[in-house]
Design a protein around this motif. Structure first.
Motif, mmCIF file in Angstrom:
data_model
loop_
_atom_site.group_PDB
_atom_site.id
_atom_site.type_symbol
_atom_site.label_atom_id
_atom_site.label_comp_id
_atom_site.label_asym_id
_atom_site.label_seq_id
_atom_site.Cartn_x
_atom_site.Cartn_y
_atom_site.Cartn_z
ATOM 1 N N PRO A 219 -1.511 -18.084 -9.832
ATOM 2 C CA PRO A 219 -0.832 -16.852 -9.415
ATOM 3 C C PRO A 219 -0.314 -16.951 -7.986
ATOM 4 O O PRO A 219 -0.835 -17.716 -7.174
ATOM 5 N N ALA A 220 0.706 -16.166 -7.705
ATOM 6 C CA ALA A 220 1.363 -16.190 -6.400
ATOM 7 C C ALA A 220 1.004 -14.939 -5.603
ATOM 8 O O ALA A 220 0.454 -13.969 -6.139
ATOM 9 N N PHE A 221 1.323 -14.982 -4.338
ATOM 10 C CA PHE A 221 1.214 -13.796 -3.495
ATOM 11 C C PHE A 221 2.309 -12.820 -3.899
ATOM 12 O O PHE A 221 3.492 -13.166 -3.892
ATOM 13 N N VAL A 222 1.931 -11.601 -4.289
ATOM 14 C CA VAL A 222 2.911 -10.589 -4.687
ATOM 15 C C VAL A 222 2.734 -9.342 -3.827
ATOM 16 O O VAL A 222 1.629 -9.035 -3.368
ATOM 17 N N HIS A 223 3.832 -8.628 -3.636
ATOM 18 C CA HIS A 223 3.823 -7.423 -2.806
ATOM 19 C C HIS A 223 3.110 -6.276 -3.502
ATOM 20 O O HIS A 223 2.354 -5.527 -2.882
ATOM 21 N N GLY A 224 3.373 -6.090 -4.786
ATOM 22 C CA GLY A 224 2.704 -5.058 -5.561
ATOM 23 C C GLY A 224 3.466 -3.759 -5.701
ATOM 24 O O GLY A 224 3.172 -2.958 -6.589
ATOM 25 N N ASP A 225 4.452 -3.521 -4.829
ATOM 26 C CA ASP A 225 5.281 -2.312 -4.941
ATOM 27 C C ASP A 225 6.647 -2.600 -4.330
ATOM 28 O O ASP A 225 7.142 -1.849 -3.493
ATOM 29 N N PHE A 226 7.247 -3.696 -4.768
ATOM 30 C CA PHE A 226 8.488 -4.184 -4.173
ATOM 31 C C PHE A 226 9.672 -3.407 -4.739
ATOM 32 O O PHE A 226 9.950 -3.467 -5.934
#
Length: 343
Positions: A219-226
Motif C-alpha cells: 500500500p501507498a501513502f494516501v491523503h484520505g480526502d483528496f
C-alpha cells in the motif's frame, strides 16, 4: 454586522476579552503563541499583537483558527508579520500523527519541482492539543479550474502521483473493508430517508460488496480526502491541505474520492466543469504518466468512486457540520437526490 468572530490581543494594550467555545482565553492564547514564536525565532522575540479568526473557512469538522501575528525580533528594526493556522484536535495521538506526517513530507526533496506544496509544522501545544501550522495562501482550486481546466487537472494528477510515491507510512490503514463498514450504516440511513430508492441503493451497495478490490500488497501513502476542498492553486503548485485522514492504502482511493467530487462539481457548478468524462481522463492520464504502470488501477478507481459518491450523498443529507439555514438544507437535499438518481 460582520460574521467574522475575532479575538485580538496585544501586550499591554488592554486586549479585547471575547471568549469562544472551546477556544483558549486570550491570555492563554497569547502565552501559547509567544512560546511558539520564541521556539522559532529565539528567546528574545516579543509578540506585539495578534488576532484569531475561527470563521475564515467553511470546511472541516474540527475547530480551525487563523492567527495573524506581529512580532519584534531581537535587534530587528521592523515588526515582522506571521500568518499561522491552528487546528484543535480531540485526541493527542491524532494531532501527533498529523504533525509527524507533515514533518516527513517537509523532509523530502523534489516535491516542489513536481508542483506539490503543503503546510509546515510550527509547534504543537499538547495541553490544548493545538497544532500550529503555516497558513497556506492560494486560489480556490475550483476557481482555478474554471480558468484553465486542462492544465490544472493535469497538475493535480502529477501532484497526486508524487504524493503517492513518498515513502511515508502512517499507522492508520485505509482498506476496502473499512470503506464498506463505514458506508453500510450510511446506506441504511439513505434507504430509510428515501424508501422509493431503497432497492436501487441496496443494489448499489451489494455491487460494491461483490466487486470489492483487494488492498495492494504494497500500500501507498494516501491523503484520505483528496479533492478540491482540500486543494489550493498557487503559482503553478498544487497546495494540499488537511492530512487528518492520511493513511496507508490504495492510491485508487484518492483518485476515486477526487473523481466523485469532480462529478459533484459538474452537477452543482457546470459553468466551472462541464465535461466530467474529459476531466477524469485528463487527471488519470497525467497521474499514470508520473506513476508506475498499474493495469488494474482504473477498475479500482471506479469502485472507490462509487463508494465515495454514496458517502457524499449521505453527508449532504445528514451532516450537522454544514450550514443549517433552511435554504442551504434545501439545496443540499436537491443535490443529493440528483446525485442519487445519476450515480
Amino acid at each position: 454586522m460582520s460574521d467574522r468572530m475575532d479575538i485580538r490581543g496585544a501586550i499591554g494594550d488592554g486586549a479585547a476579552r471575547m471568549s469562544l467555545p472551546d477556544l483558549p482565553q486570550p491570555e492563554e492564547t497569547q502565552a501559547i503563541l509567544t512560546g511558539a514564536l520564541r521556539e522559532l525565532e529565539g528567546i528574545d522575540t516579543r509578540l506585539e499583537t495578534w488576532t484569531a479568526d475561527d470563521h475564515f473557512t467553511q470546511f472541516g469538522k474540527r475547530l480551525v483558527v487563523r492567527y495573524d501575528l506581529e512580532a519584534r525580533l531581537a535587534a530587528a528594526p521592523n515588526v515582522r508579520r506571521y500568518h499561522w493556522l491552528g487546528k484543535f484536535y480531540d485526541r493527542d495521538e491524532d494531532a501527533r500523527r498529523v504533525a509527524s506526517v507533515l514533518r516527513e513530507l517537509a523532509s523530502f526533496d523534489g516535491h516542489a519541482q513536481s508542483g506539490l506544496a503543503f503546510p509546515s509544522v510550527l509547534a504543537y501545544h499538547a495541553p490544548r492539543r493545538l497544532l500550529l501550522l503555516t497558513y497556506e495562501s492560494g486560489e480556490s482550486m475550483t476557481t482555478a479550474m474554471a480558468q484553465d481546466t486542462e492544465a490544472i487537472l493535469a497538475a493535480i494528477g502529477r501532484a497526486l502521483a508524487t504524493l503517492h510515491s513518498l515513502p511515508i507510512a502512517p499507522t492508520r490503514i485505509l482498506s476496502p473493508d473499512a470503506v464498506l463498514e463505514d458506508l453500510r450504516p450510511r446506506v441504511r440511513d439513505l434507504c430509510d430517508r428515501f424508501p422509493s430508492e431503497a432497492e436501487s441503493l441496496g443494489s448499489a451497495f451489494a455491487a460494491l460488496e461483490r466487486d470489492m478490490p483487494f488492498l495492494p500488497s504494497a500500500p501507498a501513502f494516501v491523503h484520505g480526502d483528496f479533492g478540491p476542498a482540500n486543494l489550493l492553486w498557487r503559482k503553478g503548485h498544487v497546495v494540499v491541505l488537511d492530512f487528518d485522514k492520511c493513511a496507508l492504502g490504495d492510491p485508487a482511493a484518492d483518485l476515486g474520492n477526487l473523481f466523485a467530487q469532480l462529478f459533484r462539481t459538474t452537477i452543482k457548478r457546470p459553468e466551472i466543469l462541464r465535461d466530467f468524462a474529459s476531466a477524469r481522463a485528463t487527471v488519470l492520464e497525467s497521474y499514470s504518466r508520473w506513476s508506475p504502470a498499474d493495469s488494474r488501477l482504473d477498475s479500482r478507481v471506479a469502485w472507490y468512486e462509487r463508494a465515495t459518491l454514496l458517502r457524499k450523498i449521505h453527508g449532504l443529507l445528514f451532516s450537522k457540520s454544514r450550514d443549517q439555514h433552511p435554504e442551504a438544507v434545501r439545496q443540499r437535499q436537491a443535490e443529493a437526490v440528483q446525485l442519487m438518481r445519476m450515480g
